[in-house]
Each structure stands twice: as C-alpha cells, then as structure tokens.
Design an enzyme around this catalytic site. Structure first.
Site, PDB file in Angstrom:
ATOM      1  CE  LYS A 160      -4.484   0.770   0.229  1.00  0.00           C
ATOM      2  NZ  LYS A 160      -5.599  -0.132  -0.129  1.00  0.00           N
TER       3      LYS A 160
ATOM      4  CG  ASP B 244      -7.387   3.029  -0.654  1.00  0.00           C
ATOM      5  OD1 ASP B 244      -7.854   1.890  -0.597  1.00  0.00           O
ATOM      6  OD2 ASP B 244      -7.442   3.808   0.331  1.00  0.00           O
TER       7      ASP B 244
HETATM    8  P1  NDP Z   1     -13.079   7.548  -2.505  1.00  0.00           P
HETATM    9  O1  NDP Z   1     -12.028   8.570  -2.303  1.00  0.00           O
HETATM   10  O2  NDP Z   1     -13.635   7.343  -3.868  1.00  0.00           O
HETATM   11  O3  NDP Z   1     -14.310   7.827  -1.527  1.00  0.00           O
HETATM   12  C1  NDP Z   1     -14.127   7.876  -0.162  1.00  0.00           C
HETATM   13  C2  NDP Z   1     -15.446   8.265   0.484  1.00  0.00           C
HETATM   14  O4  NDP Z   1     -15.337   8.093   1.890  1.00  0.00           O
HETATM   15  C3  NDP Z   1     -15.797   9.726   0.264  1.00  0.00           C
HETATM   16  O5  NDP Z   1     -17.184   9.883   0.270  1.00  0.00           O
HETATM   17  C4  NDP Z   1     -15.136  10.381   1.451  1.00  0.00           C
HETATM   18  O6  NDP Z   1     -15.698  11.637   1.827  1.00  0.00           O
HETATM   19  C5  NDP Z   1     -15.394   9.358   2.539  1.00  0.00           C
HETATM   20  N1  NDP Z   1     -14.352   9.465   3.554  1.00  0.00           N
HETATM   21  C6  NDP Z   1     -13.019   9.342   3.352  1.00  0.00           C
HETATM   22  N2  NDP Z   1     -12.357   9.530   4.505  1.00  0.00           N
HETATM   23  C7  NDP Z   1     -13.295   9.777   5.430  1.00  0.00           C
HETATM   24  C8  NDP Z   1     -13.243  10.053   6.818  1.00  0.00           C
HETATM   25  N3  NDP Z   1     -12.073  10.116   7.469  1.00  0.00           N
HETATM   26  N4  NDP Z   1     -14.415  10.236   7.476  1.00  0.00           N
HETATM   27  C9  NDP Z   1     -15.601  10.188   6.826  1.00  0.00           C
HETATM   28  N5  NDP Z   1     -15.709   9.942   5.510  1.00  0.00           N
HETATM   29  C10 NDP Z   1     -14.576   9.722   4.831  1.00  0.00           C
HETATM   30  O7  NDP Z   1     -12.456   6.184  -1.939  1.00  0.00           O
HETATM   31  P2  NDP Z   1     -12.935   4.687  -2.185  1.00  0.00           P
HETATM   32  O8  NDP Z   1     -14.402   4.630  -2.393  1.00  0.00           O
HETATM   33  O9  NDP Z   1     -12.038   4.100  -3.205  1.00  0.00           O
HETATM   34  O10 NDP Z   1     -12.543   3.992  -0.797  1.00  0.00           O
HETATM   35  C11 NDP Z   1     -13.464   3.851   0.272  1.00  0.00           C
HETATM   36  C12 NDP Z   1     -12.995   2.727   1.188  1.00  0.00           C
HETATM   37  O11 NDP Z   1     -12.950   1.503   0.447  1.00  0.00           O
HETATM   38  C13 NDP Z   1     -11.596   2.883   1.791  1.00  0.00           C
HETATM   39  O12 NDP Z   1     -11.581   2.299   3.064  1.00  0.00           O
HETATM   40  C14 NDP Z   1     -10.723   2.067   0.841  1.00  0.00           C
HETATM   41  O13 NDP Z   1      -9.533   1.654   1.472  1.00  0.00           O
HETATM   42  C15 NDP Z   1     -11.658   0.910   0.558  1.00  0.00           C
HETATM   43  N6  NDP Z   1     -11.392   0.136  -0.636  1.00  0.00           N
HETATM   44  C16 NDP Z   1     -11.271   0.723  -1.863  1.00  0.00           C
HETATM   45  C17 NDP Z   1     -11.043  -0.044  -2.982  1.00  0.00           C
HETATM   46  C18 NDP Z   1     -10.960   0.551  -4.339  1.00  0.00           C
HETATM   47  O14 NDP Z   1     -10.804  -0.221  -5.290  1.00  0.00           O
HETATM   48  N7  NDP Z   1     -11.081   1.850  -4.525  1.00  0.00           N
HETATM   49  C19 NDP Z   1     -10.893  -1.503  -2.882  1.00  0.00           C
HETATM   50  C20 NDP Z   1     -11.101  -2.025  -1.560  1.00  0.00           C
HETATM   51  C21 NDP Z   1     -11.330  -1.226  -0.488  1.00  0.00           C
HETATM   52  P3  NDP Z   1     -14.912  12.994   1.462  1.00  0.00           P
HETATM   53  O15 NDP Z   1     -15.120  13.183   0.005  1.00  0.00           O
HETATM   54  O16 NDP Z   1     -15.565  14.027   2.308  1.00  0.00           O
HETATM   55  O17 NDP Z   1     -13.477  12.774   1.833  1.00  0.00           O
HETATM   56  O1  2IT Z   2      -7.890  -1.806  -0.620  1.00  0.00           O
HETATM   57  C1  2IT Z   2      -7.852  -2.271  -1.770  1.00  0.00           C
HETATM   58  O2  2IT Z   2      -7.986  -3.486  -1.993  1.00  0.00           O
HETATM   59  C2  2IT Z   2      -7.671  -1.350  -2.888  1.00  0.00           C
HETATM   60  N1  2IT Z   2      -7.601  -0.149  -2.670  1.00  0.00           N
HETATM   61  C3  2IT Z   2      -7.514  -1.865  -4.282  1.00  0.00           C
HETATM   62  C4  2IT Z   2      -6.107  -2.306  -4.526  1.00  0.00           C
HETATM   63  C5  2IT Z   2      -5.793  -2.686  -5.937  1.00  0.00           C
HETATM   64  O3  2IT Z   2      -4.594  -2.937  -6.171  1.00  0.00           O
HETATM   65  O4  2IT Z   2      -6.669  -2.737  -6.799  1.00  0.00           O
END
Ligand code: NDP
Ligand code: 2IT
Length: 445
Positions: free
Chosen positions: A124, A164
């Site tokens: 990461k 992420d």
């Molecule tokens: P994005 O940046 O697209 O969206 C994040 C969302 O969560 C936004 O709405 C953001 O609000 C909110 N958020 C972020 N930080 C906080 C916080 N500290 N408190 C409250 N709200 C928060 O990210 P993703 O959708 O990609 O990721 C969301 C989660 O999913 C994370 O935990 C990530 O690690 C996990 N994840 C992502 C993957 C991926 O492929 N993208 C794969 C697997 C897991 P704001 O805009 O106000 O910051």
């Molecule tokens: O937390 C996760 O699994 C991700 N943000 C996606 C990682 C990836 O390499 O697609």
C-alpha cells in the site's frame, strides 16, 4: 503462539502506530487454532516475518500550486509481503495518511490478496496530500512529482499500484503517464487504468459489485435470494459506495443513506437510479458534497454524523477505517440489522466487531468483502500480460466466481461448532494459511 507477547514486542518496536497494531491484533487473535497445529511456524519465526513489512519507502514530494507557491508533502510505499506474487495494492491520497495507516492497509492487503486466488503479494502507498479543492493541473503536477520518486520501486512484475481513497481513474492516469515516460515501457504497472490504455472493464465497479456479490453469498446461507425488502445503509459516496449502491438497486434493495466526511443524507423513499446518477455526476464531475443531494431532493441531511443510527437491515460501510464504533454497532443491532458487509478497510472498531460476532449476525470483514476491487486489478494484470481485453460479461463472471470462492474459504475456516460462520476467523485463517505455506516453502528470507 504467545499472541500477547508477539503483540507487545511489535508495539514496543513500532510505537505510536495504533491502526497497524489494531489490524495485526485482529489477525493474530483469530488464527491461533490453525496456527497451533503447525509447530514448524514458530520455529521459523513466521509471525514476526509476516507482520513486519518487507520494505518501507518514504520520501518528500515537492510541487508547485496554481498560485506559484512551492508545496511539500510526504509520500510512502509499504511493500509488505511478496510470498505469493508481486506486491499489489492501492495508493491513498488523504490528509490523514501516515505510516501507521499505510502499514495496516498493506498488512490487510497481503491476506486479502491471498484470498482472491490470484498470485498477488500485498502493498500500500499514498501521501498526506489533500486532493480536496485542488485544480486538475495541481492534481497532475502532484502525481507527476510523486512518480519522479516512486517509479524506481515499482514495475509490472515488482509492485503494481492502483487507487484507493482520493485516487481514482484521473490520478492513476497521471501517475501511469509519468511512470511510462520515466521507465520507457508501457506495461501493466498500474491497475485502474483508462480503457483506452490497458484498463479493464468492470474495474471501477468491482469493489462495490464484489461486496454485494459477497453479501448475496452470505444471505443465501439464510435462504435469502435477493435484496427485495432489505433497507440498506451505505456510508461514503466515493468509488466503492456508489457502485455498491448501483448493484444493491439492481437486486431490488432500498438504499437510504450515503455520506461524506462532512455528514450523511437520509432518503426514506430510497435512492433511485435517477438520484444515483445525480450522485455520480456530483462526485465525479463537480466534485461536490453529499449535502447537495439533500438540497436537490429535499431529504434529511445530518452534519458531522455517520448514518448508523438510521433503521436498516443491512449496513455497508464504504468510507474509511474505524467508522463504526461499539455504540454505532449496538444501534445497528437494536434497529434490526441482520448483515454488515465491509466495503471499506477495517471500518469497524474492535468493539464493533465483537458486538456483531456476539450477536451472531452475518458479518463480513473488509479483507473478504471488498476483495473484488483488487481481484479485478489482478484480472487487469492478466489481460495486460496477455495483451488482450476481456468483455464486461467475462470479467463480471470471473468476479462473481472469485467472490463465491472467498466466501467458501471463509465458511471452511470459520464455521463454529454451533454452525455460526465467523467470517473474521475464516478470512484471516484462510488468507494466513496461504501466505504462511508459501513463506515456509521458500525458506528463511
Ligand atoms: P473515494 O475517495 O472514492 O471515496 C471515499 C469516500 O469516503 C468519500 O465519500 C469520502 O468523503 C469518505 N471518507 C473518506 N475519509 C473519510 C473520513 N475520514 N471520514 C468520513 N468519511 C470519509 O475512496 P474509495 O471509495 O475508493 O474507498 C473507500 C474505502 O474503500 C476505503 O476504506 C478504501 O480503502 C476501501 N477500498 C477501496 C477499494 C478501491 O478499489 N477503490 C478496494 C477495496 C477497499 P470525502 O469526500 O468528504 O473525503
Ligand atoms: O484496498 C484495496 O484493496 C484497494 N484499494 C484496491 C487495490 C488494488 O490494487 O486494486
């Protein structure tokens, strides 16, 4: 295994890293049964070797903002473990990014990637750069400046980053562009790329869709075959949250909440396809706030709060770590929640996890439920290596079968004597056993 001793030693060696300690503790506490069947693991000091990242890079990124001010940020890449394949995992851009958060994420990623059935190690990275309010040009300059350093440590068979929090298609494209220029090669050194330059169909959707596929696998153990009649609370409104909502709607669910870091909206009528299209536009085109949804559709908006007090039958946390605490968990249970499936990484605190397991509801930890994202990243790597592109249907079918396989692994390792499936124990043990066997076979490294 003397879990307490191992944990104490890690805490002393790496103090002030609470998220990392939390993630390690959860895994070590749940794998003991299986671990104790293998005395050879202790002899090889496997636990310490598995908990400490192989390598940690940290560096300063210097870039110039639109006003001509020179800015600095810290950036990192934690290459945790490569026993089963090249390092693989996302990049996070958020003001809170620090070694503890990235170490927990890299640690979790190692087990998650093992569960996917694809050959990927865990890593990461990210930066404390805050993308909010930045212009496109600033985002581009930052991504390019970061890549001037990071490109040396990554490669198609070495370490393959992706998105992420704060890193989506736009940021991946800017980072990949600079990488390709410096490395003078155009291969799959990033996933989540645009479709025009090696990206995979379904990668943007994969984490959210995968979480719903995992949820359906869990629900089917209770004879529930679709989401009709289910009231669903989702947190976040980014990549994972929006595609989770999309698939939930397709299967007949009623989604009543979404949020961002400022607050949450509650729409008792349910977010329709049309309203969800507005959220996609709001988030991806205007980069606006979820509050604007409430203004447009005249529903409730609660500033500075999380949605877990709203009555729902299914909760899908999809924002960030530790966003459901013990009290939130109790509220969810008191309101009749029957399933929690984690789109985010480690969104439930240890108190919340305990509450869900004690209540014996269907509870899927992130490393199982959100593995769809990295799984399709793995499929993107395969397509890049083969220099072909699979159809949407092909990728979606593969994603479904991977999520079903992860569910099976959880059931295999997590079924208790009374028949309850402890998915935390199941996912941690299955992921651990795969990495552990690979490490043992490869000798002391
Ligand atoms: P994005 O940046 O697209 O969206 C994040 C969302 O969560 C936004 O709405 C953001 O609000 C909110 N958020 C972020 N930080 C906080 C916080 N500290 N408190 C409250 N709200 C928060 O990210 P993703 O959708 O990609 O990721 C969301 C989660 O999913 C994370 O935990 C990530 O690690 C996990 N994840 C992502 C993957 C991926 O492929 N993208 C794969 C697997 C897991 P704001 O805009 O106000 O910051
Ligand atoms: O937390 C996760 O699994 C991700 N943000 C996606 C990682 C990836 O390499 O697609």
């Amino acid at each position: 295994m003397k879990t307490e001793l191992v944990l104490d030693a890690l805490k002393r060696r790496f103090p002030n890293e609470p998220e990392y300690h939390q993630a390690v503790e959860e895994v070590l506490m749940t794998i003991e049964d299986e671990y104790n069947k293998h005395p050879e693991f202790d002899k090889a000091n496997l636990i310490e070797r598995l908990c400490i990242p192989d390598r940690m890079f940290s560096f300063r990124v210097t870039w110039t903002d639109d006003k001509g001010n020179v800015q600095t940020n810290m950036a990192y890449r934690f290459q945790h473990n490569c026993a089963i394949g090249p390092y693989k995992g996302g990049m996070r851009f958020h003001a809170s990014v620090c070694p503890s958060i990235l170490k927990f994420l890299a640690f979790e990623q190692t087990f998650k990637n093992a569960l996917t059935t694809l050959p990927m190690g865990g890593a990461k990275g990210g930066s404390d750069f805050n993308p909010k309010g930045k212009s496109n040009a600033e985002i581009m300059r930052f991504c390019q400046a970061l890549m001037l350093e990071l490109w040396k440590y990554i490669g198609p068979e070495t370490d393959v980053p992706a998105g992420d929090i704060g890193v989506g298609g736009r940021e991946v494209a800017y980072m990949f562009g600079m990488y390709k220029k410096l490395a003078r090669e155009h291969t799959g050194t990033f996933t989540g790329k645009g479709l025009e330059f090696g990206g995979s169909l379904i990668r943007p959707e994969a984490t959210g869709y995968g979480n719903i596929y995992f949820l359906m696998n869990m629900l089917s153990t209770k004879g529930i075959k679709n989401l009709k009649g289910q009231v669903i609370a989702i947190s976040g409104s980014g990549n994972v949250a929006t595609y989770t909502a999309e698939k939930a709607l397709q299967l007949g669910g009623k989604v009543i909440t979404m949020s961002d870091s400022n607050g949450y909206i509650y729409d008792p009528d349910g977010i329709t396809r049309e309203k969800l299209d507005y959220i996609f536009e709001l988030k991806n085109v205007y980069r606006g706030r979820i509050k604007e949804y409430a203004e447009k559709y005249g529903c409730k908006y609660v500033e500075g709060a999380r949605p877990w007090g709203e009555k729902c039958t299914i909760a899908l946390p999809s924002a960030t770590q530790n966003e459901i605490n013990g009290d939130d968990a109790k509220m969810l249970l008191a309101n009749g929640c029957i399933a929690v499936s984690e789109g985010a990484n480690m969104p439930s605190t240890p108190e919340a996890v305990k509450a869900f397991l004690d209540a014996k509801i269907l509870y899927a930890p992130g490393k199982a439920a959100n593995a769809g994202g990295v799984s399709v990243s793995g499929l993107e790597m395969t397509q890049n290596s083969m220099k072909i592109a699979w159809s949407k249907e092909e990728v979606d079918e593969k994603l479904k079968s991977i999520m079903a396989n992860i569910h099976e692994q959880c059931v295999r390792y997590g079924t208790q004597k009374d028949g309850y499936v402890n998915y935390v124990k199941g996912a941690n043990t299955a992921g651990f056993m795969k990495v552990a066997k690979a490490m043992m076979a490869q000798g002391i490294l």
